[in-house]
Design a protein around this motif. Structure first.
Motif, PDB file in Angstrom:
ATOM      1  N   MET A  52      41.759  58.136  49.260  1.00 39.80           N
ATOM      2  CA  MET A  52      42.019  58.074  47.817  1.00 39.80           C
ATOM      3  C   MET A  52      41.820  56.637  47.316  1.00 39.80           C
ATOM      4  O   MET A  52      42.418  55.709  47.826  1.00 39.80           O
ATOM      5  CB  MET A  52      43.466  58.529  47.563  1.00 39.80           C
ATOM      6  N   LYS A  53      40.951  56.474  46.315  1.00 39.50           N
ATOM      7  CA  LYS A  53      40.626  55.142  45.801  1.00 39.50           C
ATOM      8  C   LYS A  53      41.707  54.681  44.829  1.00 39.50           C
ATOM      9  O   LYS A  53      41.625  54.921  43.626  1.00 39.50           O
ATOM     10  CB  LYS A  53      39.286  55.181  45.075  1.00 39.50           C
ATOM     11  N   ASN A  54      42.724  54.011  45.368  1.00 40.10           N
ATOM     12  CA  ASN A  54      43.790  53.548  44.470  1.00 40.10           C
ATOM     13  C   ASN A  54      44.307  52.150  44.811  1.00 40.10           C
ATOM     14  O   ASN A  54      45.293  51.689  44.235  1.00 40.10           O
ATOM     15  CB  ASN A  54      44.959  54.549  44.472  1.00 40.10           C
ATOM     16  N   LYS A  55      43.657  51.461  45.744  1.00 41.32           N
ATOM     17  CA  LYS A  55      44.160  50.164  46.195  1.00 41.32           C
ATOM     18  C   LYS A  55      43.563  49.014  45.370  1.00 41.32           C
ATOM     19  O   LYS A  55      42.384  49.025  45.020  1.00 41.32           O
ATOM     20  CB  LYS A  55      43.808  49.926  47.677  1.00 41.32           C
ATOM     21  N   LYS A  56      44.412  48.021  45.123  1.00 42.94           N
ATOM     22  CA  LYS A  56      43.971  46.811  44.430  1.00 42.94           C
ATOM     23  C   LYS A  56      43.997  45.641  45.421  1.00 42.94           C
ATOM     24  O   LYS A  56      45.008  45.417  46.078  1.00 42.94           O
ATOM     25  CB  LYS A  56      44.887  46.513  43.241  1.00 42.94           C
ATOM     26  N   VAL A  57      42.870  44.935  45.515  1.00 45.62           N
ATOM     27  CA  VAL A  57      42.728  43.866  46.504  1.00 45.62           C
ATOM     28  C   VAL A  57      42.382  42.552  45.798  1.00 45.62           C
ATOM     29  O   VAL A  57      41.591  42.528  44.857  1.00 45.62           O
ATOM     30  CB  VAL A  57      41.621  44.211  47.532  1.00 45.62           C
ATOM     31  N   LEU A  58      42.971  41.476  46.291  1.00 50.69           N
ATOM     32  CA  LEU A  58      42.640  40.131  45.831  1.00 50.69           C
ATOM     33  C   LEU A  58      41.969  39.379  46.983  1.00 50.69           C
ATOM     34  O   LEU A  58      42.534  39.295  48.079  1.00 50.69           O
ATOM     35  CB  LEU A  58      43.903  39.380  45.393  1.00 50.69           C
ATOM     36  N   VAL A  59      40.764  38.870  46.763  1.00 49.82           N
ATOM     37  CA  VAL A  59      40.084  38.031  47.756  1.00 49.82           C
ATOM     38  C   VAL A  59      40.181  36.589  47.271  1.00 49.82           C
ATOM     39  O   VAL A  59      39.839  36.288  46.122  1.00 49.82           O
ATOM     40  CB  VAL A  59      38.599  38.447  47.932  1.00 49.82           C
ATOM     41  N   VAL A  60      40.663  35.709  48.143  1.00 50.86           N
ATOM     42  CA  VAL A  60      40.810  34.299  47.789  1.00 50.86           C
ATOM     43  C   VAL A  60      39.615  33.521  48.321  1.00 50.86           C
ATOM     44  O   VAL A  60      39.373  33.503  49.531  1.00 50.86           O
ATOM     45  CB  VAL A  60      42.132  33.723  48.357  1.00 50.86           C
ATOM     46  N   GLY A  61      38.858  32.889  47.417  1.00 52.13           N
ATOM     47  CA  GLY A  61      37.707  32.092  47.830  1.00 52.13           C
ATOM     48  C   GLY A  61      36.547  32.224  46.866  1.00 52.13           C
ATOM     49  O   GLY A  61      36.632  32.969  45.877  1.00 52.13           O
ATOM     50  N   SER A  62      35.451  31.517  47.160  1.00 50.10           N
ATOM     51  CA  SER A  62      34.339  31.499  46.203  1.00 50.10           C
ATOM     52  C   SER A  62      32.953  31.478  46.843  1.00 50.10           C
ATOM     53  O   SER A  62      31.959  31.492  46.132  1.00 50.10           O
ATOM     54  CB  SER A  62      34.462  30.262  45.308  1.00 50.10           C
ATOM     55  N   GLY A  63      32.849  31.418  48.165  1.00 53.28           N
ATOM     56  CA  GLY A  63      31.544  31.241  48.806  1.00 53.28           C
ATOM     57  C   GLY A  63      30.885  32.534  49.246  1.00 53.28           C
ATOM     58  O   GLY A  63      31.320  33.643  48.904  1.00 53.28           O
ATOM     59  N   GLY A  64      29.829  32.381  50.062  1.00 50.41           N
ATOM     60  CA  GLY A  64      29.075  33.525  50.557  1.00 50.41           C
ATOM     61  C   GLY A  64      29.906  34.432  51.438  1.00 50.41           C
ATOM     62  O   GLY A  64      29.772  35.663  51.405  1.00 50.41           O
ATOM     63  N   ARG A  65      30.779  33.828  52.246  1.00 55.73           N
ATOM     64  CA  ARG A  65      31.683  34.605  53.107  1.00 55.73           C
ATOM     65  C   ARG A  65      32.537  35.534  52.246  1.00 55.73           C
ATOM     66  O   ARG A  65      32.703  36.718  52.561  1.00 55.73           O
ATOM     67  CB  ARG A  65      32.554  33.617  53.884  1.00 55.73           C
ATOM     68  N   CYS A  66      33.078  35.005  51.131  1.00 56.50           N
ATOM     69  CA  CYS A  66      33.935  35.819  50.267  1.00 56.50           C
ATOM     70  C   CYS A  66      33.133  36.892  49.544  1.00 56.50           C
ATOM     71  O   CYS A  66      33.617  38.000  49.336  1.00 56.50           O
ATOM     72  CB  CYS A  66      34.680  34.927  49.277  1.00 56.50           C
ATOM     73  N   HIS A  67      31.873  36.559  49.186  1.00 54.59           N
ATOM     74  CA  HIS A  67      31.014  37.567  48.570  1.00 54.59           C
ATOM     75  C   HIS A  67      30.782  38.723  49.545  1.00 54.59           C
ATOM     76  O   HIS A  67      30.823  39.905  49.160  1.00 54.59           O
ATOM     77  CB  HIS A  67      29.682  36.935  48.157  1.00 54.59           C
ATOM     78  N   ALA A  68      30.568  38.409  50.831  1.00 55.25           N
ATOM     79  CA  ALA A  68      30.367  39.458  51.840  1.00 55.25           C
ATOM     80  C   ALA A  68      31.637  40.286  52.050  1.00 55.25           C
ATOM     81  O   ALA A  68      31.569  41.503  52.272  1.00 55.25           O
ATOM     82  CB  ALA A  68      29.921  38.832  53.162  1.00 55.25           C
ATOM     83  N   ILE A  69      32.807  39.649  51.979  1.00 53.49           N
ATOM     84  CA  ILE A  69      34.080  40.372  52.095  1.00 53.49           C
ATOM     85  C   ILE A  69      34.257  41.306  50.900  1.00 53.49           C
ATOM     86  O   ILE A  69      34.623  42.478  51.051  1.00 53.49           O
ATOM     87  CB  ILE A  69      35.272  39.389  52.197  1.00 53.49           C
ATOM     88  N   VAL A  70      33.977  40.786  49.697  1.00 53.77           N
ATOM     89  CA  VAL A  70      34.064  41.610  48.472  1.00 53.77           C
ATOM     90  C   VAL A  70      33.108  42.795  48.572  1.00 53.77           C
ATOM     91  O   VAL A  70      33.463  43.938  48.254  1.00 53.77           O
ATOM     92  CB  VAL A  70      33.753  40.750  47.219  1.00 53.77           C
TER      93      VAL A  70
END
Length: 417
Positions: free
Chosen positions: A1-19
């Motif tokens: 069920m799509k109901n989770k809210k996630v915060l990713v901390v960061g701004s680089g390519g690694r964080c883009h891949a995590i997002v």
């Protein structure tokens, strides 16, 4: 069920891949990224909060009922973001400030490895220039000189001459280029290097796919060391036997050692390893996803990454499934990097690119994507082989127009040539 809210901390390519990986999850409904970048903004809502502004991040997570926070950069871990979130009862994926010492202090890591017989190079640590120089000038070369702290992937010099070693020691200890601190002088290890990232939860270790990055700025492994100019996965020189040895003799014992030392690790333990004639050994540990390796590893993950993060926080078992595809990514960096470089140069043609493009250092200005960092973009090709993947990445890079960028054309050359 799509109901989770996630915060990713960061701004680089690694964080883009995590997002990007979280965007594929069957459970994630909404992704925020603090502070994010121009590319991340296509998949997440970017919020202007700095990675070390822990108080504001805690308040944001509480106010927006965030189910899970994922930490990208080492700077946030080193200031204790995980400790602060945990104290407030907020779920966060990453190691505590004490556990993150495995990256933030080279000496802590070396002492841990020596105590628990984890294979690595011999070393000595110094805080006084005179003592360090006396030791180095009486030992064989090359000598590996590392700043004992965070230096954004740049505080390492492999000195081939005594002049080069002396310059590095003066830079780190007398000029304090990376801040006041100590240095670790290590024996030089020869062999192919590879990156082995594992999600760790106390004594539980969930291995991720192998990767190899390229540190030097220019083709043929020439030029200064950078944070990484490209990477690929899988790594042909890492056989199943080598992988099993690295897991059983390095990654699992290190996780157990951290528990034994009273600083249990939860998060991504990055093993920067080298395949010597005596087997795999540790060059360094990081306490988070590697960059640029994450951009070629996470796209190969077929299972749900939210499950993996969730299981690690709770200490549950979790199986991962990986694609057989080969991925190879090439970094486009600002001309002058890793030295000084211009910012704000307009980038055109991104809409023509078929490969995945992870933004490392971009911003938006008057509706256009502009350069905003040393490493700017990473174009990741995929294919049945690494050769196919490189061909795709380079073909797509030719579509990108920007006078301020340069890239290597030989990523993967050790296995492709």
């Amino acid at each position: 069920m799509k109901n989770k809210k996630v915060l990713v901390v960061g701004s680089g390519g690694r964080c883009h891949a995590i997002v990007d990986a979280l965007a594929r999850s069957e459970q994630v409904e909404k992704i925020y990224c603090a502070p994010g970048n121009a590319g991340i903004a296509a998949q997440a809502e970017c919020v202007k909060i700095g990675v070390e502004d822990v108080e504001t991040l805690v308040e944001f997570a509480r106010r927006n009922a965030i189910d899970l926070t994922v930490v990208g950069p080492e700077a946030a871990l080193a200031v204790g973001i995980v400790d602060s979130f945990t104290e407030e009862g907020l779920r966060i994926f990453g190691p505590t400030k004490a556990a993150a010492q495995i990256e933030s202090s080279k000496e802590f890591a070396k002492r841990l490895m020596a105590k628990y017989d984890i294979p690595t190079a011999g070393y000595e640590a110094f805080e006084e220039y005179e003592a360090a120089w006396e030791y180095v000038k009486n030992r064989p070369l090359p000598a590996v000189i590392k700043y004992d702290g965070l230096a954004a992937g740049k505080g390492v010099v492999v000195a081939e001459s005594y002049e080069e070693a002396d310059e590095a020691l003066k830079d780190m200890l007398l000029d304090a280029s990376f801040g006041k601190g100590r240095v670790v002088v290590e024996d030089f290890l020869a062999g192919p290097e590879f990156s082995f990232m594992c999600v760790v939860s106390g004594e539980k270790v969930y291995p991720l796919a192998m990767a190899q990055d390229h540190k030097r700025a220019y083709d043929g492994d020439k030029g200064a060391n950078t944070g990484g100019m490209g990477a690929y996965s899988p790594v042909p020189c890492v056989t199943e036997e080598v992988r099993a040895y690295a897991l059983e003799k390095i990654m699992i014992p290190t996780a157990k050692a951290m528990v034994a030392e009273g600083v249990p690790f939860v998060g991504v333990l990055y093993g920067g390893l080298i395949l010597t004639d005596e087997g795999a050994k540790v060059i360094e540990f990081n306490a988070r996803f590697g960059d640029p390796e994450t951009e070629v590893v996470l796209p190969r993950l077929k299972s749900d990454i939210y499950d993996l993060f969730d299981a690690a926080i709770d200490g549950r078992d979790c199986a991962t499934e990986w694609s057989d595809e080969a991925l190879l990514g090439v970094v486009l960096a600002s001309k002058g990097y890793p030295g000084s470089y211009a910012k704000g140069v307009v980038i055109e043609g991104l809409e023509k690119v078929e490969s995945a493009v992870y933004h490392m250092g971009t911003a938006e200005k008057e509706g256009k994507v502009v350069t905003a960092g040393g490493r700017v973009l990473m174009v990741v090709g995929r294919g049945a082989t690494l050769g196919d993947a490189r061909e795709m990445a380079l073909r797509d890079i030719a579509q990108i127009e920007c006078d301020g960028l340069f890239h290597r054309s030989d990523i993967g050359h050790k296995v492709l040539n």
